[in-house]
Design a protein around this motif. Sequence first.
Motif, PDB file in Angstrom:
ATOM      1  N   THR A 124      35.841  -2.749   0.322  1.00 45.09           N
ATOM      2  CA  THR A 124      35.955  -1.349   0.419  1.00 45.09           C
ATOM      3  C   THR A 124      34.935  -1.082   1.454  1.00 45.09           C
ATOM      4  O   THR A 124      34.618  -1.937   2.297  1.00 45.09           O
ATOM      5  CB  THR A 124      35.307  -0.729  -0.823  1.00 45.09           C
ATOM      6  OG1 THR A 124      35.559   0.829  -0.832  1.00 45.09           O
ATOM      7  CG2 THR A 124      33.862  -1.220  -1.351  1.00 45.09           C
ATOM      8  N   GLU A 165      35.706   5.904  -5.356  1.00 50.92           N
ATOM      9  CA  GLU A 165      36.217   5.396  -6.583  1.00 50.92           C
ATOM     10  C   GLU A 165      37.282   5.808  -7.353  1.00 50.92           C
ATOM     11  O   GLU A 165      38.044   5.360  -8.185  1.00 50.92           O
ATOM     12  CB  GLU A 165      34.840   5.466  -7.711  1.00 50.92           C
ATOM     13  CG  GLU A 165      33.624   4.606  -7.138  1.00 50.92           C
ATOM     14  CD  GLU A 165      34.106   3.260  -6.916  1.00 50.92           C
ATOM     15  OE1 GLU A 165      34.799   2.666  -8.014  1.00 50.92           O
ATOM     16  OE2 GLU A 165      33.447   2.339  -5.992  1.00 50.92           O
ATOM     17  N   THR A 166      37.707   7.162  -6.988  1.00 56.20           N
ATOM     18  CA  THR A 166      38.701   7.844  -7.765  1.00 56.20           C
ATOM     19  C   THR A 166      39.490   8.938  -6.771  1.00 56.20           C
ATOM     20  O   THR A 166      38.908   9.094  -5.763  1.00 56.20           O
ATOM     21  CB  THR A 166      38.507   8.804  -8.985  1.00 56.20           C
ATOM     22  OG1 THR A 166      37.378   9.975  -8.365  1.00 56.20           O
ATOM     23  CG2 THR A 166      37.339   8.076  -9.942  1.00 56.20           C
ATOM     24  N   GLN A 180      41.492  -0.977  -7.404  1.00 60.75           N
ATOM     25  CA  GLN A 180      41.315  -2.292  -6.871  1.00 60.75           C
ATOM     26  C   GLN A 180      42.579  -3.168  -6.700  1.00 60.75           C
ATOM     27  O   GLN A 180      42.971  -3.911  -5.951  1.00 60.75           O
ATOM     28  CB  GLN A 180      40.473  -3.234  -7.843  1.00 60.75           C
ATOM     29  CG  GLN A 180      38.971  -2.727  -7.992  1.00 60.75           C
ATOM     30  CD  GLN A 180      37.910  -3.631  -9.095  1.00 60.75           C
ATOM     31  OE1 GLN A 180      38.313  -4.707  -9.196  1.00 60.75           O
ATOM     32  NE2 GLN A 180      37.238  -2.958  -9.522  1.00 60.75           N
ATOM     33  N   ASN A 211      39.890   1.451  -2.542  1.00 58.54           N
ATOM     34  CA  ASN A 211      38.771   2.876  -3.050  1.00 58.54           C
ATOM     35  C   ASN A 211      38.106   3.414  -1.834  1.00 58.54           C
ATOM     36  O   ASN A 211      36.798   3.371  -1.626  1.00 58.54           O
ATOM     37  CB  ASN A 211      37.620   2.277  -4.027  1.00 58.54           C
ATOM     38  CG  ASN A 211      38.276   1.615  -5.282  1.00 58.54           C
ATOM     39  OD1 ASN A 211      39.313   2.040  -5.663  1.00 58.54           O
ATOM     40  ND2 ASN A 211      37.523   1.103  -6.071  1.00 58.54           N
TER      41      ASN A 211
END
Length: 215
Positions: free
Chosen positions: A9, A33-34, A63, A95
Amino acid sequence: MSAMNPYRTLRQSASDEFIINKSRFIGYAAPCETEAEALAFLQSIRTKHKDATHNCYAYIIGQNAGIMRYSDDGEPGGTAGLPMMEVLKHQGVVNCCCVVTRYFGGVLLGAGGLVRAYTQGAVVALKAAQVVEMLPSCQYLCEVAYPLWDKVQYALKSLPVQLLSSEFTTAVGFTLLIRQTDAQSVLDTLTRVTDGRIETLLEEESYRVWDSESK
């Protein structure tokens, strides 16, 4: 220990820019992350550059790359968002979100020129944000008696661990960060050098960046 797989990432949010035939391109990239975080990052760039000609984007969340979205934002189909997505996939990053802003300079670049420009925008953005590998890691709470501390310290110097903290009370308590793949061998070594007189407790499993200078 639970099964965790490493992934790539971005270290940080960053940007870089360049000019091609009077058009200004600004590449932005950030870890997310989202999908909600990716959309919030995208909106922040749109707000910052609301007068830009285009704010094209690509992001991959999960992931296992479960969510993949991109947009040409008014550029000819396939000339912006898709080339940016290809850069993310080629770098193997997840991500993360990449946005390339364009201020049109009056000179048409053509389809091939646009593909090259947006590809370059994503490349410079990822370079600025720094691609890193997130490795499954374990944080252990450990305790030994005072007479054993010198042996433990000596062993730690050659082991692939990070000593996060130490506390000296009735015994020596210390916290170690270890890559998941190294955890068992490290614990076995510490058990051996202390003749089994060490207490260890797995406190946390998480993903951490281990830089090249880390053990």
